[in-house]
Design an enzyme around this catalytic site. Structure first.
Site, PDB file in Angstrom:
ATOM      1  N   ARG A 172      -8.440 -50.412 -52.712  1.00 24.18           N
ATOM      2  CA  ARG A 172      -8.808 -49.731 -53.945  1.00 24.18           C
ATOM      3  C   ARG A 172      -7.711 -49.848 -54.996  1.00 24.18           C
ATOM      4  O   ARG A 172      -6.567 -50.111 -54.690  1.00 24.18           O
ATOM      5  CB  ARG A 172      -9.106 -48.251 -53.672  1.00 24.18           C
ATOM      6  CG  ARG A 172     -10.475 -48.034 -53.053  1.00 24.18           C
ATOM      7  CD  ARG A 172     -10.776 -46.581 -52.781  1.00 24.18           C
ATOM      8  NE  ARG A 172      -9.923 -46.042 -51.741  1.00 24.18           N
ATOM      9  CZ  ARG A 172      -8.863 -45.290 -51.923  1.00 24.18           C
ATOM     10  NH1 ARG A 172      -8.507 -44.931 -53.160  1.00 24.18           N
ATOM     11  NH2 ARG A 172      -8.151 -44.877 -50.919  1.00 24.18           N
ATOM     12  N   LYS A 317     -15.924 -44.792 -52.352  1.00 21.74           N
ATOM     13  CA  LYS A 317     -15.044 -43.707 -52.736  1.00 21.74           C
ATOM     14  C   LYS A 317     -15.347 -43.192 -54.149  1.00 21.74           C
ATOM     15  O   LYS A 317     -15.055 -42.033 -54.461  1.00 21.74           O
ATOM     16  CB  LYS A 317     -13.580 -44.146 -52.614  1.00 21.74           C
ATOM     17  CG  LYS A 317     -13.064 -44.089 -51.162  1.00 21.74           C
ATOM     18  CD  LYS A 317     -13.325 -42.731 -50.531  1.00 21.74           C
ATOM     19  CE  LYS A 317     -12.402 -42.350 -49.395  1.00 21.74           C
ATOM     20  NZ  LYS A 317     -12.558 -43.057 -48.152  1.00 21.74           N
ATOM     21  N   HIS A 336     -12.391 -34.906 -47.232  1.00 22.51           N
ATOM     22  CA  HIS A 336     -12.039 -36.248 -46.765  1.00 22.51           C
ATOM     23  C   HIS A 336     -11.682 -36.106 -45.289  1.00 22.51           C
ATOM     24  O   HIS A 336     -10.509 -36.012 -44.920  1.00 22.51           O
ATOM     25  CB  HIS A 336     -10.857 -36.809 -47.565  1.00 22.51           C
ATOM     26  CG  HIS A 336     -10.575 -38.252 -47.270  1.00 22.51           C
ATOM     27  ND1 HIS A 336      -9.315 -38.801 -47.381  1.00 22.51           N
ATOM     28  CD2 HIS A 336     -11.381 -39.268 -46.890  1.00 22.51           C
ATOM     29  CE1 HIS A 336      -9.374 -40.084 -47.061  1.00 22.51           C
ATOM     30  NE2 HIS A 336     -10.612 -40.395 -46.759  1.00 22.51           N
ATOM     31  N   SER A 354      -5.665 -42.227 -45.550  1.00 18.81           N
ATOM     32  CA  SER A 354      -6.073 -43.527 -45.054  1.00 18.81           C
ATOM     33  C   SER A 354      -5.160 -44.016 -43.928  1.00 18.81           C
ATOM     34  O   SER A 354      -3.939 -43.973 -44.054  1.00 18.81           O
ATOM     35  CB  SER A 354      -6.037 -44.520 -46.217  1.00 18.81           C
ATOM     36  OG  SER A 354      -6.592 -45.729 -45.814  1.00 18.81           O
ATOM     37  N   LYS A 358      -8.811 -40.907 -38.782  1.00 21.66           N
ATOM     38  CA  LYS A 358     -10.092 -40.192 -38.896  1.00 21.66           C
ATOM     39  C   LYS A 358     -11.208 -40.952 -38.175  1.00 21.66           C
ATOM     40  O   LYS A 358     -11.933 -40.388 -37.360  1.00 21.66           O
ATOM     41  CB  LYS A 358     -10.489 -39.990 -40.375  1.00 21.66           C
ATOM     42  CG  LYS A 358      -9.594 -39.034 -41.129  1.00 21.66           C
ATOM     43  CD  LYS A 358     -10.073 -38.816 -42.557  1.00 21.66           C
ATOM     44  CE  LYS A 358     -10.120 -40.079 -43.392  1.00 21.66           C
ATOM     45  NZ  LYS A 358      -8.832 -40.772 -43.516  1.00 21.66           N
ATOM     46  N   THR A 359     -11.336 -42.241 -38.479  1.00 16.13           N
ATOM     47  CA  THR A 359     -12.413 -43.028 -37.876  1.00 16.13           C
ATOM     48  C   THR A 359     -12.163 -43.238 -36.390  1.00 16.13           C
ATOM     49  O   THR A 359     -13.037 -43.011 -35.552  1.00 16.13           O
ATOM     50  CB  THR A 359     -12.546 -44.392 -38.588  1.00 16.13           C
ATOM     51  OG1 THR A 359     -12.821 -44.153 -39.971  1.00 16.13           O
ATOM     52  CG2 THR A 359     -13.676 -45.226 -37.994  1.00 16.13           C
ATOM     53  N   ASP A 373     -15.667 -40.054 -42.273  1.00 16.11           N
ATOM     54  CA  ASP A 373     -14.807 -40.061 -43.468  1.00 16.11           C
ATOM     55  C   ASP A 373     -15.108 -39.016 -44.544  1.00 16.11           C
ATOM     56  O   ASP A 373     -14.195 -38.559 -45.208  1.00 16.11           O
ATOM     57  CB  ASP A 373     -14.858 -41.455 -44.101  1.00 16.11           C
ATOM     58  CG  ASP A 373     -13.718 -41.728 -45.067  1.00 16.11           C
ATOM     59  OD1 ASP A 373     -12.557 -41.644 -44.651  1.00 16.11           O
ATOM     60  OD2 ASP A 373     -13.991 -42.021 -46.246  1.00 16.11           O
ATOM     61  N   ARG A 438     -11.723 -54.575 -42.645  1.00 12.69           N
ATOM     62  CA  ARG A 438     -12.628 -53.438 -42.426  1.00 12.69           C
ATOM     63  C   ARG A 438     -13.985 -53.860 -41.909  1.00 12.69           C
ATOM     64  O   ARG A 438     -14.464 -54.962 -42.206  1.00 12.69           O
ATOM     65  CB  ARG A 438     -12.872 -52.725 -43.759  1.00 12.69           C
ATOM     66  CG  ARG A 438     -11.662 -52.047 -44.350  1.00 12.69           C
ATOM     67  CD  ARG A 438     -11.627 -50.604 -43.957  1.00 12.69           C
ATOM     68  NE  ARG A 438     -10.470 -49.916 -44.523  1.00 12.69           N
ATOM     69  CZ  ARG A 438     -10.291 -48.607 -44.428  1.00 12.69           C
ATOM     70  NH1 ARG A 438     -11.175 -47.846 -43.814  1.00 12.69           N
ATOM     71  NH2 ARG A 438      -9.227 -48.052 -44.934  1.00 12.69           N
TER      72      ARG A 438
END
Ligand code: ATP
Ligand code: OAA
Ligand code: CA
Ligand code: MN
Length: 654
Positions: A172, A317, A336, A354, A358-359, A373, A438
């Site tokens: 990003r 996002k 988030h 990031s 989390k994932t 997410d 990703r």
């Protein structure tokens, strides 16, 4: 009448009769089947593709749509798309047709705006004479074909995923994000130091919107996705994504909630629209533009424009930012965070910036995955905002992350990975394109996904930090005030280049573990979180998924199996009743033992050979926390000063 060599008689007028062998009582049965009903090869090939099942018959109870014909419904749908793509300076929408320009034209629509009724002197331009083909909510298979035929860098990998390149941007671009400031947003949103919202005026937004729309209309075809956000049926948002690449369309197909055919039929007007003209740059002579990339959000118009970046995460996002505005307006907290649920219905939230896990950690073979997410916490409990997951792939292995590994199959978008040119086997260790490789897959690709993706109120709130300094304990139990302190601080050390430009690990503070996406002041979200945790009796935890035994460079990242054991103990409730002792400086409660985890690593000091270096590093990090928190000391959090004072006291003391 003539007889041929086989003894079958023919007449000149009728076609050759079928050769029949062993007509009666033969041992072989006739398995030749009926002949194909085609006169030509083309016709034969046309039989290969069955027309999509007719849309569900409407039974008259589905509101206004029930009374209109299929033709009329299609016309309305095209008109809505034409209106989305309208040039606001010429006052007309493009002529849109459904279908691939390479194939058959299905139906046509053209929108003239009500406010533009004078003689069309300037409105006739070459662009208004051409058709824009719309590829509407294509299936993954169709999108694969479009990508492979027309988009360079698209390949099928050995497991069936679609490998793509996101172009020059592989992460990003937060510095290129702009938000329209107007009378409303000026007061409502968070602006200034620390805020992700960099202002732009309405006029400049329209300049960029026109640039994007003109670009999209200049193409032979555009992709349109009509989908939903938020699994909570009462708070679902309709989104439309207009893009120029099959990659973008498939990415959003996977990441947003996919409508059923019935829901699509009744879709109507979207609540929010993205114009993704990412292949085309913004004009740097335009006011507020500091690069060729611009991601522009206009809350009043409910539109987002993307120019100059093809990184698909901007769409994901960008919509998350929108939810961070819309949901708090309805007293719903947007987060988030990842989220999963145990067999007994105990829900855990995983906050973290990031790359903190989390994932990876919400995808747990022994628990139901609600989402990886983006979530909402309302009075009804939790709900996932998305319909898919977006997992980091760097160094992915089947052994360590089997569920994510197995999700990389047909339908999954694999961004920026490197693969063998012949076998198409992916080398997940290869960082040649980027470290931020990703995979985007629909959530149902995870076998134990909880569909619909909603759950009861959370029992545990887990704050993940990837501490590159290696001084935070692998796990600590937090008081409510400490949870709020660490939530507002949002500490981690960025490791990979998810945000364009960041390559080396550095300490980062990002309010609410997602400052890049929040729209209101962090204390608004923090107050909501405190209120909900208190009301529902949730326990806060700080889990360091980063370094142990020294800082980045000398120590090592905490082993994933240990982190998983720590989480097992949190989920089961056993860690709640462990014996704790307080650390100095940060004042964190750390357990003395956890099943399956070596006790000596539970206190980071034990793992450092150089105790002096440990202490110095600890104080250094504490100083960074303190400095970061200065901006928040003047804000009141929640209804009374008591909580505010407790939060301020819950930081490091030295
Ligand atoms: N102890 C650990 N705990 C969690 N993740 C670890 C650990 N050690 C290594 N990792 C790796 O760190 C990465 C965590 O990335 P993950 O995709 O879960 O991040 P995320 O928080 O979901 O970020 P984003 O918001 O960018 O999607 C994975 O590549 C995982 O394999
Ligand atoms: O947005 C991205 O590119 C990936 C992501 O989930 C994050 O950074 O939090
Ligand atoms: Ca993730
Ligand atoms: Mn994320």
């Amino acid at each position: 009448m003539a007889a041929n060599g086989n003894g079958v008689s023919t007449t000149p007028k009728s076609p050759l009769a079928r050769i029949q062998t062993q007509k009666n009582g033969g041992i072989c049965h006739d398995d030749s089947g009926k002949p194909v009903k085609a006169q030509t090869i083309d016709e034969l090939h046309s039989l290969q593709k069955k027309r999509s099942a007719p849309t569900t018959p409407l039974d008259g109870v589905q509101g206004t749509f029930a009374t209109i014909s299929e033709d009329e419904r299609q016309r309305q749908q095209l008109q809505s798309i034409s209106a989305s793509l309208a040039s606001l300076t010429r006052g007309t929408g493009p002529k849109v047709v459904r279908g691939d320009p390479a194939g058959k034209v299905q139906s046509v629509s053209h929108v003239a705006h009500h406010h533009h009724i004078e003689a069309p002197t300037i409105s006739v331009s070459d662009s208004s004479l051409k058709f824009t083909h719309v590829l509407y909510n294509l299936s993954p298979a169709e999108l694969y074909e479009q990508a492979i035929k027309y988009e360079k860098g698209s390949f099928i990998t050995s497991t069936g995923a679609l490998a793509t390149l996101s172009g020059a941007k592989t992460g990003r671009s937060p510095r290129d994000k702009r938000v329209v400031i107007d009378d409303t947003t000026q007061d409502e949103l968070w602006w200034g130091k620390g805020s992700p919202n960099i202002e732009m005026d309405e006029h400049t937004f329209m300049v960029n919107r026109e640039r994007a729309v003109d670009y999209l209309n200049s193409l032979d075809k555009v992709f349109v996705n009509d989908q939903f956000l938020n699994w909570d049926p009462q708070n679902r948002i309709k989104v439309r994504i207009v893009s120029a690449r099959a990659y973008h369309s498939l990415f959003m197909h996977n990441m947003c909630i996919r409508p059923t055919p019935e829901e699509l039929e009744n879709f109507g007007t979207p609540d929010f629209t993205i114009y993704n003209a990412g292949q085309f740059p913004c004009n740097r002579y335009t006011h507020y533009m500091t690069s060729s990339t611009s991601i522009d959000l206009n809350l009043a118009r409910r539109e987002m424009v993307i120019l100059g970046t093809q990184y698909a995460g901007e769409m994901k996002k960008g919509l998350f930012s929108v939810m961070h505005y819309l949901m708090p307006m309805r007293q719903i907290l947007s987060l988030h965070s990842g989220c999963n649920m145990g067999k007994d219905g105990d829900v855990a939230l995983f906050f973290g910036l990031s790359g903190t896990g989390k994932t990876t950690l919400s995808t747990d073979h022994n628990r139901y995955l609600i989402g990886d997410d983006e979530h909402c916490w309302s009075d009804n409990g939790v709900s996932n905002i998305e319909g898919g997951c977006y997992a980091k792939c760097i160094d992915l292995s089947r052994e360590k992350e089997p569920d994510i590994w197995n999700a990389i199959k047909f339908g999954t978008v694999l961004e920026n990975v490197v693969f063998d040119e012949h076998t198409r086997e992916v080398d997940y260790g290869d960082k040649s394109v980027t470290e931020n490789t990703r995979a985007a897959y629909p959530i149902e690709y995870i076998p134990n996904a909880k569909i619909p993706c909603v759950g009861p109120h959370p029992k545990n709130v887990i704050l993940l930090a990837c501490d590159a300094f290696g001084v935070l304990p692998p796990v600590s139990k937090l008081s409510l005030a400490q949870t709020m302190y660490h939530f507002i601080s949002g500490y981690t050390a960025l490791v990979a280049g998810t945000e364009d430009g960041i390559k080396e690990p550095t300490a980062t503070f990002s309010a609410c573990f997602g400052a890049a996406f929040i729209m209101l002041h962090p204390t608004k979200y923090a107050a909501m979180l405190a209120e909900k945790m208190l009301k529902h009796g949730a326990t806060g935890w700080l889990v360091n998924t980063g370094w142990s035994g020294g800082s980045y460079g000398s120590g090592n990242r905490i082993k994933l199996p240990y982190t998983r054991k720590i989480l097992d103990a949190i989920h089961s409730g056993s860690l709640l009743n462990a014996t704790y002792h307080k650390t100095e400086v940060f004042g964190l409660d750390i357990p003395t033992e956890i099943e399956g985890v070596p006790s000596e690593i539970l206190h980071p000091e034990n793992t450092w050979a150089d105790k002096k270096a440990y202490k110095e590093t600890l104080l250094k990090l504490a100083g960074l926390f303190k400095k970061n928190f200065e901006t928040f000391t003047n804000y009141k959090i929640g209804k009374d000063n008591k909580l505010t004072e407790e939060i301020l006291a819950a930081g490091p003391n030295f």
